[in-house]
Motif scaffolding. Structure first.
Motif, PDB file in Angstrom:
ATOM      1  N   PRO A  66     -36.245   5.040  11.058  1.00 54.65           N
ATOM      2  CA  PRO A  66     -37.364   5.804  10.410  1.00 54.65           C
ATOM      3  C   PRO A  66     -37.333   5.451   9.184  1.00 54.65           C
ATOM      4  O   PRO A  66     -36.152   5.017   8.531  1.00 54.65           O
ATOM      5  CB  PRO A  66     -36.904   7.268  10.506  1.00 54.65           C
ATOM      6  CG  PRO A  66     -36.027   7.442  11.604  1.00 54.65           C
ATOM      7  CD  PRO A  66     -35.368   6.099  11.832  1.00 54.65           C
ATOM      8  N   GLU A  67     -38.452   5.256   8.270  1.00 52.27           N
ATOM      9  CA  GLU A  67     -38.640   4.711   6.899  1.00 52.27           C
ATOM     10  C   GLU A  67     -37.545   5.483   5.938  1.00 52.27           C
ATOM     11  O   GLU A  67     -36.889   4.667   5.230  1.00 52.27           O
ATOM     12  CB  GLU A  67     -40.014   4.879   6.421  1.00 52.27           C
ATOM     13  CG  GLU A  67     -40.128   4.321   5.143  1.00 52.27           C
ATOM     14  CD  GLU A  67     -41.686   4.316   4.569  1.00 52.27           C
ATOM     15  OE1 GLU A  67     -41.824   4.950   3.417  1.00 52.27           O
ATOM     16  OE2 GLU A  67     -42.410   3.823   5.376  1.00 52.27           O
ATOM     17  N   GLU A  68     -37.509   6.825   6.201  1.00 55.16           N
ATOM     18  CA  GLU A  68     -36.562   7.538   5.463  1.00 55.16           C
ATOM     19  C   GLU A  68     -35.211   6.984   5.346  1.00 55.16           C
ATOM     20  O   GLU A  68     -34.196   6.726   4.376  1.00 55.16           O
ATOM     21  CB  GLU A  68     -36.607   8.926   5.559  1.00 55.16           C
ATOM     22  CG  GLU A  68     -35.815   9.886   4.614  1.00 55.16           C
ATOM     23  CD  GLU A  68     -35.728  11.347   4.964  1.00 55.16           C
ATOM     24  OE1 GLU A  68     -35.263  12.130   4.277  1.00 55.16           O
ATOM     25  OE2 GLU A  68     -36.712  11.771   5.853  1.00 55.16           O
ATOM     26  N   HIS A 117     -33.895  12.222  13.785  1.00 62.99           N
ATOM     27  CA  HIS A 117     -34.229  12.914  12.721  1.00 62.99           C
ATOM     28  C   HIS A 117     -33.174  13.228  12.146  1.00 62.99           C
ATOM     29  O   HIS A 117     -32.019  13.499  12.735  1.00 62.99           O
ATOM     30  CB  HIS A 117     -35.556  13.799  12.929  1.00 62.99           C
ATOM     31  CG  HIS A 117     -34.935  14.707  14.090  1.00 62.99           C
ATOM     32  ND1 HIS A 117     -33.948  15.893  14.066  1.00 62.99           N
ATOM     33  CD2 HIS A 117     -35.262  14.604  15.559  1.00 62.99           C
ATOM     34  CE1 HIS A 117     -33.810  16.479  15.298  1.00 62.99           C
ATOM     35  NE2 HIS A 117     -34.430  15.827  16.104  1.00 62.99           N
ATOM     36  N   PRO A 118     -32.966  14.005  10.950  1.00 61.69           N
ATOM     37  CA  PRO A 118     -32.003  14.495  10.340  1.00 61.69           C
ATOM     38  C   PRO A 118     -31.819  15.936  10.930  1.00 61.69           C
ATOM     39  O   PRO A 118     -32.796  16.593  11.308  1.00 61.69           O
ATOM     40  CB  PRO A 118     -32.390  14.569   8.796  1.00 61.69           C
ATOM     41  CG  PRO A 118     -33.593  13.782   8.515  1.00 61.69           C
ATOM     42  CD  PRO A 118     -34.310  13.672   9.882  1.00 61.69           C
ATOM     43  N   LEU A 157     -25.193  21.054   5.910  1.00 60.11           N
ATOM     44  CA  LEU A 157     -25.767  19.909   5.318  1.00 60.11           C
ATOM     45  C   LEU A 157     -26.571  18.839   6.125  1.00 60.11           C
ATOM     46  O   LEU A 157     -26.221  19.019   7.348  1.00 60.11           O
ATOM     47  CB  LEU A 157     -24.220  18.949   4.845  1.00 60.11           C
ATOM     48  CG  LEU A 157     -24.610  17.794   4.217  1.00 60.11           C
ATOM     49  CD1 LEU A 157     -25.107  18.103   2.680  1.00 60.11           C
ATOM     50  CD2 LEU A 157     -23.219  16.746   4.053  1.00 60.11           C
ATOM     51  N   LYS A 158     -27.691  18.558   5.845  1.00 58.49           N
ATOM     52  CA  LYS A 158     -28.515  17.740   6.313  1.00 58.49           C
ATOM     53  C   LYS A 158     -28.138  16.355   6.423  1.00 58.49           C
ATOM     54  O   LYS A 158     -27.373  15.794   5.486  1.00 58.49           O
ATOM     55  CB  LYS A 158     -29.958  17.480   5.418  1.00 58.49           C
ATOM     56  CG  LYS A 158     -30.904  18.475   5.917  1.00 58.49           C
ATOM     57  CD  LYS A 158     -32.116  18.237   5.351  1.00 58.49           C
ATOM     58  CE  LYS A 158     -32.278  17.979   3.690  1.00 58.49           C
ATOM     59  NZ  LYS A 158     -33.794  17.640   3.306  1.00 58.49           N
ATOM     60  N   VAL A 159     -27.727  15.853   7.596  1.00 57.70           N
ATOM     61  CA  VAL A 159     -27.378  14.330   7.701  1.00 57.70           C
ATOM     62  C   VAL A 159     -28.156  13.791   8.738  1.00 57.70           C
ATOM     63  O   VAL A 159     -28.735  14.178   9.731  1.00 57.70           O
ATOM     64  CB  VAL A 159     -26.011  14.586   8.379  1.00 57.70           C
ATOM     65  CG1 VAL A 159     -25.032  15.356   7.383  1.00 57.70           C
ATOM     66  CG2 VAL A 159     -25.499  15.212   9.925  1.00 57.70           C
ATOM     67  N   TRP A 160     -27.942  12.305   8.549  1.00 62.56           N
ATOM     68  CA  TRP A 160     -28.286  11.295   9.750  1.00 62.56           C
ATOM     69  C   TRP A 160     -27.203  11.198  10.591  1.00 62.56           C
ATOM     70  O   TRP A 160     -26.154  10.912  10.133  1.00 62.56           O
ATOM     71  CB  TRP A 160     -28.668  10.117   9.248  1.00 62.56           C
ATOM     72  CG  TRP A 160     -29.893  10.008   8.426  1.00 62.56           C
ATOM     73  CD1 TRP A 160     -30.208   9.847   7.034  1.00 62.56           C
ATOM     74  CD2 TRP A 160     -31.297   9.992   8.953  1.00 62.56           C
ATOM     75  NE1 TRP A 160     -31.515  10.012   6.689  1.00 62.56           N
ATOM     76  CE2 TRP A 160     -32.233  10.046   7.634  1.00 62.56           C
ATOM     77  CE3 TRP A 160     -32.089   9.967   9.960  1.00 62.56           C
ATOM     78  CZ2 TRP A 160     -33.609  10.080   7.867  1.00 62.56           C
ATOM     79  CZ3 TRP A 160     -33.389  10.198  10.131  1.00 62.56           C
ATOM     80  CH2 TRP A 160     -34.033  10.043   9.017  1.00 62.56           C
TER      81      TRP A 160
END
Length: 362
Positions: free
Chosen positions: A205-207, A236-237, A345-348
């Motif tokens: 994904p671009e992000e 997605h995260p 915590l948001k993570v990939w």
């Protein structure tokens, strides 16, 4: 009123009811139920009831006028040494807290009405075991804003106006990668003939592409080899439990590399204290001594950024990157989350399929 609280709990306590809650919360793992004679509560007053809330995102002067520290007293049938786990085992403590928390509304109280809560063990010889299983300052669990509506607390904000001005000026937004011109970056590498690097980037994904080029800007052969077998799972995260991340060596080492006062703020937060009790500051380790660090010195060139990041709204923070369960990138965001007292915590989430022949072309 204190006597009413104590005597009311004596009438409320039901051993079978407690055991059912323990079984439910521990998902049938062995607990303390069979070792407990009785559970009671008591209250301990504090000498100094005015203090500062040191949470970076919620600094305030707080005066406490409530009933004090809530002591949960667990009377054991035998010795504390007979227990199947160390009494500081956090999940057991959570069961005690939940049981008492469900009782408090019956007498018009909430857990946040108390300055703190702790669990104390009384063994068969009526000796108070001097092991405090859990102790938290209520203001570290509940925000100062919540306490301001509570009659037991007087809250005088210190930085409220400063943070309001920062917000108006747009200074509390951590996102920076969205401003990066990804298309121009790709055009340059297209002209350079770096098609393998571009093919790898386009799988994501671009992000996440922006995260990659921020950390690996050159697209060199080494960088290609680093990520060529990466696969996002999911695409997605995700929200990752910080308590789980705190079990990993990479995160513990990252905390030890922060300024000492930052490390201590995180280690003494009751939410994380048990998980981080063995964390050492880098300057006190063999690695730090090898590089000649004096006590308190760190490798970081911008140590002030952690407390600055902690003022950011976590909703605007870019996800960190986790590879095979270890956090690789975004350590500053992790430290900021810990300073705020976040629980996730948001993570990939990346799987590195090294040694696996994978066809990414479809």
């Amino acid at each position: 009123m204190n006597d009413v609280i104590i005597s009311s709990f004596k009438s409320y306590y039901n051993h079978k009811q407690y055991c059912n809650l323990e079984k439910k919360m521990l998902q049938n793992q062995e607990g303390f139920c069979d070792y407990i004679e009785n559970i009671g509560i008591d209250l301990t007053q504090m000498h100094t009831n005015t203090f500062k809330v040191n949470n970076v995102s919620n600094r305030a002067n707080v005066t406490y006028n409530g009933p004090g520290v809530l002591d949960i007293i667990v009377e054991l049938k035998g010795s504390v040494n007979d227990l199947p786990y160390n009494p500081e085992w956090k999940r057991i403590t959570d069961v005690f807290l939940r049981y008492v928390e469900e009782f408090l509304p019956l007498i018009g109280y909430r857990l946040m009405d108390f300055l703190g809560a702790r669990v104390l063990y009384l063994d068969g010889e009526t000796l108070l075991i001097e092991k405090t299983a859990y102790l938290f300052m209520t203001t570290e669990i509940y925000s100062a804003r919540e306490l301001s509506d509570n009659d037991n607390w007087e809250v005088d904000y210190i930085f409220e106006e400063i943070n309001r001005i920062k917000k108006v000026m747009g200074l509390l937004n951590e996102s920076k990668m969205s401003e990066f011109d990804l298309e121009s970056y790709k055009s340059i590498h297209k002209e350079m003939g770096n098609d393998e690097w571009l093919d790898i980037l386009d799988r994501f994904p671009e992000e996440f592409q922006r995260e990659i080029v921020d950390e690996l800007p050159d697209g060199s052969k080494n960088e290609i080899n680093t990520i060529k077998n990466w696969e996002l799972n999911p695409s997605h995260p995700i929200e990752m439990s910080l308590l789980n991340l705190l079990q990993t060596d990479s995160v513990k080492e990252a905390i030890g590399r922060t300024p000492r006062h930052v490390m201590e703020m995180i280690k003494t937060n009751p939410k994380y204290r048990l998980e981080l009790k063995d964390v050492e500051h880098v300057s006190d380790t063999e690695v730090g001594r090898k590089y000649g660090l004096k006590s308190g010195e760190i490798f970081d060139q911008n140590p002030k950024r952690y407390e600055e990041y902690a003022n950011y709204d976590p909703k605007t923070a870019e996800p960190s990157t986790m590879v095979d369960g270890e956090l690789w990138w975004g350590m500053g965001r992790l430290i900021a989350a810990l300073l705020r007292g976040d629980m996730t915590l948001k993570v990939w989430s990346v799987m590195d399929n090294k040694g696996v022949k994978t066809n990414f072309t479809g």
